[in-house]
Design an enzyme around this catalytic site. Structure first.
Site: not given
Length: 354
Positions: A109, A131, A157, A221, A245, A248, A277, A280
């Protein structure tokens, strides 16, 4: 063995929650609005149905993929997440060490709390997530630092012109967090400069600008539509990343499991396609690969594992490898290429719909 691995993975979130403050836990888990998109993400993958092959030799199974020309031993990567040092003091460095040892890819990030040099020193293959600000020149130093430290790509993003509303119960974590936990790769005095706010005028030209500015491939993304994916590729994107996201941004959008097929069909073989997203476990990974993803990316579960530091993230990679390898054997697949015809058409199974 499989049961123990599955039990450990399924218990990750609950164990992590016991170690996090309420503001940090809410930050990690929250979705925007009423949380519909976040809540539907995992269920959407599990609504898909697969058609396994039989009478296939699955003595040796290879999970490896090639992403933007570089090999990865894993068909998943670590998605970009902020506040890793709030989860564990070693933050991104712990995640990077474990991911490097597993032979995987990490996306860092732009809000990271560890320097690019520290992350790169682990030997991990890594990409930078960014960003773009309204004044594009202000992101230049960040890009230069990433290139100098060996970033392999830039992930732009595009679904966050503004940050969507959410409703914490005990205050925003950003107001409580140690400044050393975030944005350490921006130069001094960056914050508060005119033009640092997120750009409201992103366009296809920004993809080409980033590619020219850095000399790196650009991944876009936050794509959920086939027509947008085509525009990205036409503008020079090396890959498009299907993402909400983490639920979010705009609430009540379709899930990434629903969007992936359209994006893959629109892009074809012209660019790589990734998805995140709600993934799992190993069967989720297999389902995403069968739906056309070249790789998947995982965010929250890595943060859950990071509560236990490098060892926790290493155990997460190992558990996912064991589950995905088992799922591929049971599906009659020796490689990721063998997964492409596994997905059952929706008309064949009423469960293949939310």
């Amino acid at each position: 063995m499989g049961e123990r691995v599955g039990s450990w993975l399924s218990g990750l979130e609950a164990r992590a929650a016991r170690s996090m403050s309420t503001p940090l836990r809410e930050y990690v888990e929250h979705g925007s609005g009423e949380g519909h998109t976040t809540g539907e993400a995992t269920r959407a993958w599990r609504s898909l149905r697969l058609r396994p092959h039989v009478l296939r030799d699955v003595t040796d199974v290879d999970l490896g993929v090639t992403l933007l020309g570089r090999p990865s031993r894993l068909p998943w990567g670590v998605a970009p997440t902020s506040l890793q040092r709030a989860v564990h003091p070693d933050g991104e460095v712990a995640t990077a060490r474990a991911t490097a040892a597993a032979g995987g890819l990490m996306v860092v990030s732009s809000n990271a709390g560890s320097t690019f040099a520290e992350i790169a020193a682990t030997g991990v293959d890594w990409w930078l997530q960014v960003y773009l600000p309204s004044d594009r020149t202000l992101v230049g130093p960040l890009l230069d630092r990433a290139v100098e430290a060996g970033a392999g790509a830039v992930v732009l993003t595009v679904d966050t012109p503004v940050v969507a509303t959410w409703y914490p119960t005990e205050g925003l974590i950003w107001d409580l967090a140690d400044p050393a936990w975030t944005r350490v790769n921006f130069g001094p005095g960056h914050e508060g400069q005119p033009g640092t706010e997120k750009a409201l005028d992103l366009g296809p030209h920004d993809i080409d600008w980033l590619r020219e500015r850095t000399g790196l491939p650009v991944v876009v993304k936050g794509v959920l539509r086939g027509d947008d994916a085509r525009r990205c590729v036409q503008a020079g994107a090396a890959a498009v990343w299907v993402s909400t996201h983490g639920g979010r941004q705009l609430d009540r959008v379709l899930t990434t499991a629903q969007a992936l097929l359209e994006v893959r069909a629109a892009v074809g073989a012209e660019a790589e396609v990734y998805v995140d997203g709600g993934l799992r476990d190993g069967i989720d990974v297999l389902s995403a690969l069968a739906s056309g993803a070249d790789a998947v990316f995982v965010g929250r579960p890595v943060l859950h594992a990071l509560v236990e530091g490098e060892a926790g993230v290493a155990r997460w990679h190992a558990a996912m490898s064991a589950e995905t390898g088992e799922a591929m054997r049971l599906a009659g697949c020796r490689s990721v290429a063998d997964t492409r015809d596994l997905l059952a058409p929706p008309a064949n199974d009423g469960l293949n719909r939310l």
